[in-house]
Design an enzyme around this catalytic site. Structure first.
Site, PDB file in Angstrom:
ATOM      1  N   GLY A  67     -10.067 -32.763  59.029  1.00 26.95           N
ATOM      2  CA  GLY A  67     -10.285 -32.092  57.739  1.00 26.95           C
ATOM      3  C   GLY A  67      -9.098 -32.181  56.803  1.00 26.95           C
ATOM      4  O   GLY A  67      -8.944 -31.330  55.925  1.00 26.95           O
ATOM      5  N   ARG A  68      -8.244 -33.177  57.005  1.00 29.78           N
ATOM      6  CA  ARG A  68      -7.039 -33.361  56.172  1.00 29.78           C
ATOM      7  C   ARG A  68      -6.044 -32.205  56.298  1.00 29.78           C
ATOM      8  O   ARG A  68      -5.191 -32.020  55.445  1.00 29.78           O
ATOM      9  CB  ARG A  68      -7.398 -33.555  54.685  1.00 29.78           C
ATOM     10  CG  ARG A  68      -8.333 -34.740  54.426  1.00 29.78           C
ATOM     11  CD  ARG A  68      -7.626 -36.059  54.763  1.00 29.78           C
ATOM     12  NE  ARG A  68      -8.442 -37.227  54.409  1.00 29.78           N
ATOM     13  CZ  ARG A  68      -9.216 -37.906  55.251  1.00 29.78           C
ATOM     14  NH1 ARG A  68      -9.304 -37.536  56.525  1.00 29.78           N
ATOM     15  NH2 ARG A  68      -9.893 -38.961  54.856  1.00 29.78           N
ATOM     16  N   LEU A  69      -6.186 -31.432  57.389  1.00 32.47           N
ATOM     17  CA  LEU A  69      -5.259 -30.313  57.596  1.00 32.47           C
ATOM     18  C   LEU A  69      -4.140 -30.790  58.532  1.00 32.47           C
ATOM     19  O   LEU A  69      -3.986 -30.307  59.656  1.00 32.47           O
ATOM     20  CB  LEU A  69      -6.013 -29.100  58.157  1.00 32.47           C
ATOM     21  CG  LEU A  69      -7.071 -28.569  57.188  1.00 32.47           C
ATOM     22  CD1 LEU A  69      -7.929 -27.487  57.836  1.00 32.47           C
ATOM     23  CD2 LEU A  69      -6.399 -28.004  55.929  1.00 32.47           C
TER      24      LEU A  69
END
Ligand code: FMN
Length: 214
Positions: free
Chosen positions: A192-194
């Site tokens: 999630g691009r985290l």
């Protein structure tokens, strides 16, 4: 803005290969060497290749890929032509960046620091270990200078092959640079691009270590 000339094909991939909940190394060089070793063990393509960023006197950045050839306690060493574009730029502005990207581990490491020429003895040792063809190439190629055609380069190769039938001495314009980083960022891709990002910033008595947002 003009029309697209092609469509990009970057399907969205998720990063799931690791995490970096906390960092265990107080010293970023040890951390870097661990990740570099991992990249070797996982057979990442060209694990020692990195993007070297330099800046011209008027502030124009430029980048190119080079190979890290030595990993020392104080920094990383690359070899090149001292009269090349990167050489001219770093003579005037020794502030550089280095970026490693290991796709197979979904990791990148960013470094920022100062560059300096290494001790000539180190360059001599490394030059002597190179294949003859690369040694001749270091004499023949006036790296980054304009040439009229390929034949000019080939003629220079022939000239230096005849000039040095035996041992090829190191050209005075060719040697190593040491990058001494004062800033590192270790990046591990996450879902999630985290992503996880940890920075090491050099301070008077060691390194300040902190997490930043993805
Ligand atoms: C995978 C790869 C590794 C490279 N390694 C080096 C290197 O170690 N030293 C070098 O001078 N150029 C290397 N090059 C060529 C540089 O990218 C660049 O073309 C050259 O150094 C001239 O850059 P400059 O004109 O900005 O000085 C490499 C290129 C690639 C694609």
């Amino acid at each position: 803005m003009g029309d697209h000339i092609d469509k990009t094909r970057n399907e969205r991939t998720d990063f799931t290969k690791g995490n970096l909940d906390q960092v265990k190394h107080p010293d970023p060089f040890l951390f870097f060497s661990e990740w570099y070793r991992d990249a070797h063990e996982k057979n990442c393509a060209d694990p020692h290749a990195f993007v070297l960023g330099t800046v011209s006197a008027d502030g124009q950045p430029s980048s190119r890929i080079v190979y890290m050839r030595e990993l020392l306690e104080e920094g990383i060493v690359l070899y090149t032509n001292y009269l090349s574009r990167k050489g001219e730029q770093t003579d005037l502005n020794p502030k550089v960046s280095a970026l490693f990207y290991w796709d197979c581990l979904e990791r990148q490491v960013r470094m920022e620091g100062m560059i300096e020429k290494v001790d000539p003895a180190l360059s001599d040792d490394y030059f002597a270990s190179r294949p003859r063809m690369s040694q001749i190439g270091a004499w023949a190629s006036e790296q980054s200078k304009e040439i009229p055609d390929r034949a000019t380069l080939d003629e220079r190769v022939t000239y230096f092959e005849e000039k040095f039938p035996g041992v090829v001495p190191r050209p005075p314009h060719w040697g190593g640079y040491l990058i001494r980083p004062h800033y590192f960022e270790f990046w591990q891709g996450r879902l999630g691009r985290l992503h996880d990002r940890f920075c090491y910033e050099k301070i008077a008595d060691g390194w300040r270590i902190y997490r930043i947002s993805p």
